[in-house]
Design a protein around this motif. Structure first.
Motif, PDB file in Angstrom:
ATOM      1  N   MET A   1       0.853  -1.181   0.000  1.00 52.00           N
ATOM      2  CA  MET A   1       0.000   0.000   0.000  1.00 52.00           C
ATOM      3  C   MET A   1       0.895   1.239   0.000  1.00 52.00           C
ATOM      4  O   MET A   1       1.820   1.340   0.783  1.00 52.00           O
ATOM      5  CB  MET A   1      -0.891  -0.033   1.253  1.00 52.00           C
ATOM      6  CG  MET A   1      -1.865   1.114   1.316  1.00 52.00           C
ATOM      7  SD  MET A   1      -2.924   1.166   2.787  1.00 52.00           S
ATOM      8  CE  MET A   1      -3.775  -0.375   2.719  1.00 52.00           C
ATOM      9  N   ASN A   2       0.606   2.169  -0.910  1.00 52.21           N
ATOM     10  CA  ASN A   2       1.422   3.381  -0.965  1.00 52.21           C
ATOM     11  C   ASN A   2       0.961   4.397   0.078  1.00 52.21           C
ATOM     12  O   ASN A   2      -0.055   4.198   0.747  1.00 52.21           O
ATOM     13  CB  ASN A   2       1.449   3.976  -2.378  1.00 52.21           C
ATOM     14  CG  ASN A   2       0.138   4.594  -2.808  1.00 52.21           C
ATOM     15  OD1 ASN A   2      -0.664   5.054  -1.991  1.00 52.21           O
ATOM     16  ND2 ASN A   2      -0.097   4.623  -4.104  1.00 52.21           N
ATOM     17  N   LEU A   3       1.715   5.469   0.203  1.00 55.45           N
ATOM     18  CA  LEU A   3       1.416   6.485   1.213  1.00 55.45           C
ATOM     19  C   LEU A   3       0.013   7.042   1.049  1.00 55.45           C
ATOM     20  O   LEU A   3      -0.731   7.177   2.026  1.00 55.45           O
ATOM     21  CB  LEU A   3       2.440   7.622   1.148  1.00 55.45           C
ATOM     22  CG  LEU A   3       2.209   8.755   2.151  1.00 55.45           C
ATOM     23  CD1 LEU A   3       2.437   8.259   3.576  1.00 55.45           C
ATOM     24  CD2 LEU A   3       3.105   9.933   1.836  1.00 55.45           C
ATOM     25  N   TYR A   4      -0.356   7.369  -0.199  1.00 57.26           N
ATOM     26  CA  TYR A   4      -1.684   7.929  -0.431  1.00 57.26           C
ATOM     27  C   TYR A   4      -2.776   6.986   0.048  1.00 57.26           C
ATOM     28  O   TYR A   4      -3.732   7.393   0.695  1.00 57.26           O
ATOM     29  CB  TYR A   4      -1.894   8.226  -1.924  1.00 57.26           C
ATOM     30  CG  TYR A   4      -1.264   9.529  -2.381  1.00 57.26           C
ATOM     31  CD1 TYR A   4      -1.775  10.748  -1.979  1.00 57.26           C
ATOM     32  CD2 TYR A   4      -0.170   9.522  -3.233  1.00 57.26           C
ATOM     33  CE1 TYR A   4      -1.219  11.937  -2.406  1.00 57.26           C
ATOM     34  CE2 TYR A   4       0.393  10.709  -3.669  1.00 57.26           C
ATOM     35  CZ  TYR A   4      -0.133  11.913  -3.252  1.00 57.26           C
ATOM     36  OH  TYR A   4       0.422  13.085  -3.672  1.00 57.26           O
ATOM     37  N   GLN A   5      -2.641   5.713  -0.269  1.00 54.31           N
ATOM     38  CA  GLN A   5      -3.662   4.744   0.146  1.00 54.31           C
ATOM     39  C   GLN A   5      -3.690   4.581   1.663  1.00 54.31           C
ATOM     40  O   GLN A   5      -4.747   4.458   2.260  1.00 54.31           O
ATOM     41  CB  GLN A   5      -3.410   3.390  -0.521  1.00 54.31           C
ATOM     42  CG  GLN A   5      -3.666   3.420  -2.011  1.00 54.31           C
ATOM     43  CD  GLN A   5      -3.207   2.158  -2.709  1.00 54.31           C
ATOM     44  OE1 GLN A   5      -2.318   1.463  -2.249  1.00 54.31           O
ATOM     45  NE2 GLN A   5      -3.818   1.878  -3.853  1.00 54.31           N
ATOM     46  N   GLY A   8      -5.705   7.373   3.710  1.00 55.51           N
ATOM     47  CA  GLY A   8      -7.161   7.423   3.580  1.00 55.51           C
ATOM     48  C   GLY A   8      -7.689   8.809   3.264  1.00 55.51           C
ATOM     49  O   GLY A   8      -7.212   9.496   2.369  1.00 55.51           O
ATOM     50  N   PHE A   9      -8.678   9.247   4.042  1.00 56.46           N
ATOM     51  CA  PHE A   9      -9.349  10.513   3.775  1.00 56.46           C
ATOM     52  C   PHE A   9      -8.486  11.747   4.029  1.00 56.46           C
ATOM     53  O   PHE A   9      -8.827  12.839   3.588  1.00 56.46           O
ATOM     54  CB  PHE A   9     -10.655  10.617   4.571  1.00 56.46           C
ATOM     55  CG  PHE A   9     -11.740   9.756   3.999  1.00 56.46           C
ATOM     56  CD1 PHE A   9     -12.250  10.002   2.735  1.00 56.46           C
ATOM     57  CD2 PHE A   9     -12.239   8.687   4.720  1.00 56.46           C
ATOM     58  CE1 PHE A   9     -13.254   9.214   2.195  1.00 56.46           C
ATOM     59  CE2 PHE A   9     -13.238   7.885   4.195  1.00 56.46           C
ATOM     60  CZ  PHE A   9     -13.747   8.152   2.922  1.00 56.46           C
ATOM     61  N   LEU A  10      -7.365  11.581   4.737  1.00 55.80           N
ATOM     62  CA  LEU A  10      -6.495  12.736   4.975  1.00 55.80           C
ATOM     63  C   LEU A  10      -5.925  13.284   3.672  1.00 55.80           C
ATOM     64  O   LEU A  10      -5.584  14.463   3.593  1.00 55.80           O
ATOM     65  CB  LEU A  10      -5.354  12.368   5.931  1.00 55.80           C
ATOM     66  CG  LEU A  10      -5.763  12.113   7.376  1.00 55.80           C
ATOM     67  CD1 LEU A  10      -4.552  11.679   8.195  1.00 55.80           C
ATOM     68  CD2 LEU A  10      -6.398  13.367   7.981  1.00 55.80           C
ATOM     69  N   GLY A  13      -8.564  14.784  -1.057  1.00 55.91           N
ATOM     70  CA  GLY A  13      -8.527  15.876  -2.036  1.00 55.91           C
ATOM     71  C   GLY A  13      -7.310  15.787  -2.933  1.00 55.91           C
ATOM     72  O   GLY A  13      -7.393  16.020  -4.142  1.00 55.91           O
ATOM     73  N   SER A  14      -6.170  15.439  -2.350  1.00 57.51           N
ATOM     74  CA  SER A  14      -4.942  15.316  -3.136  1.00 57.51           C
ATOM     75  C   SER A  14      -5.063  14.192  -4.161  1.00 57.51           C
ATOM     76  O   SER A  14      -4.610  14.336  -5.296  1.00 57.51           O
ATOM     77  CB  SER A  14      -3.746  15.039  -2.223  1.00 57.51           C
ATOM     78  OG  SER A  14      -3.529  16.124  -1.363  1.00 57.51           O
ATOM     79  N   ARG A  15      -5.652  13.094  -3.751  1.00 57.72           N
ATOM     80  CA  ARG A  15      -5.817  11.972  -4.681  1.00 57.72           C
ATOM     81  C   ARG A  15      -6.784  12.321  -5.802  1.00 57.72           C
ATOM     82  O   ARG A  15      -6.543  11.993  -6.967  1.00 57.72           O
ATOM     83  CB  ARG A  15      -6.303  10.723  -3.945  1.00 57.72           C
ATOM     84  CG  ARG A  15      -5.224  10.111  -3.075  1.00 57.72           C
ATOM     85  CD  ARG A  15      -5.678   8.854  -2.398  1.00 57.72           C
ATOM     86  NE  ARG A  15      -5.688   7.746  -3.355  1.00 57.72           N
ATOM     87  CZ  ARG A  15      -6.095   6.514  -3.036  1.00 57.72           C
ATOM     88  NH1 ARG A  15      -6.536   6.252  -1.827  1.00 57.72           N
ATOM     89  NH2 ARG A  15      -6.063   5.562  -3.930  1.00 57.72           N
TER      90      ARG A  15
END
Length: 159
Positions: A1-5, A8-10, A13-15
């Motif tokens: 799992m990468n950092l973005y995954q 989560g919701f934090l 918006g970036s994702r």
């Protein structure tokens, strides 16, 4: 799992922004590769005008759910490119009516096959994942939830 995954919701918006940037970049690359002088940012107004011969700026603003000022800026940008023209409404001279110029109609004819191919490509992409088919519905539900109560007040309520 990468950092973005993992966050989560934090980083929601970036994702979404990263996904949107990738999507729009690829679509613009297609236009360029096919020598079509079109920008994906113009799509909403072009699509509305492809459905109606002439439309008021107020109608564009309402359909896009943006301010009259934002719709007017979109139209002005397209006017500067010579793709649309704005005239006065015969029934109400205070309203501007927007329509394609011959150059805009020519570009519309060029982009229509791209839009069809894009729709097909997106349907293929969505079919690849079991949850992807629910993406548009999920986005609509989140938009409705934010319309009921903005994220700002939701965060404040949890502080």
């Amino acid at each position: 799992m990468n950092l973005y995954q993992s966050l989560g919701f934090l980083v929601f918006g970036s994702r979404l922004k990263r996904l949107s940037d990738t999507f729009l970049s690829d679509v613009n690359r297609i236009y360029k590769a096919h020598d079509i002088a079109f920008d994906a940012a113009w799509f909403p107004v072009f699509y509305i005008l492809s459905q109606e011969d002439a439309v008021t700026i107020s109608s564009i603003a309402t359909q896009l759910e943006v301010t009259h000022s934002a719709a007017s800026q979109l139209v002005s940008n397209l006017q500067e490119k010579g793709l649309v023209k704005a005239g006065t409404n015969a029934e109400d001279a205070r309203k501007k009516v927007v329509s394609f110029t011959p150059k805009g109609k020519k570009i519309l004819d060029q982009v229509l096959p791209v839009w069809t191919a894009l729709q097909t490509a997106m349907e293929q992409l969505v079919a690849e994942g079991p949850n992807s088919a629910h993406m548009l519905q999920a986005i609509s539900e989140m938009e409705a939830g934010l319309a009921r109560e903005p994220l700002l007040s939701r965060i404040e309520n949890n502080l």
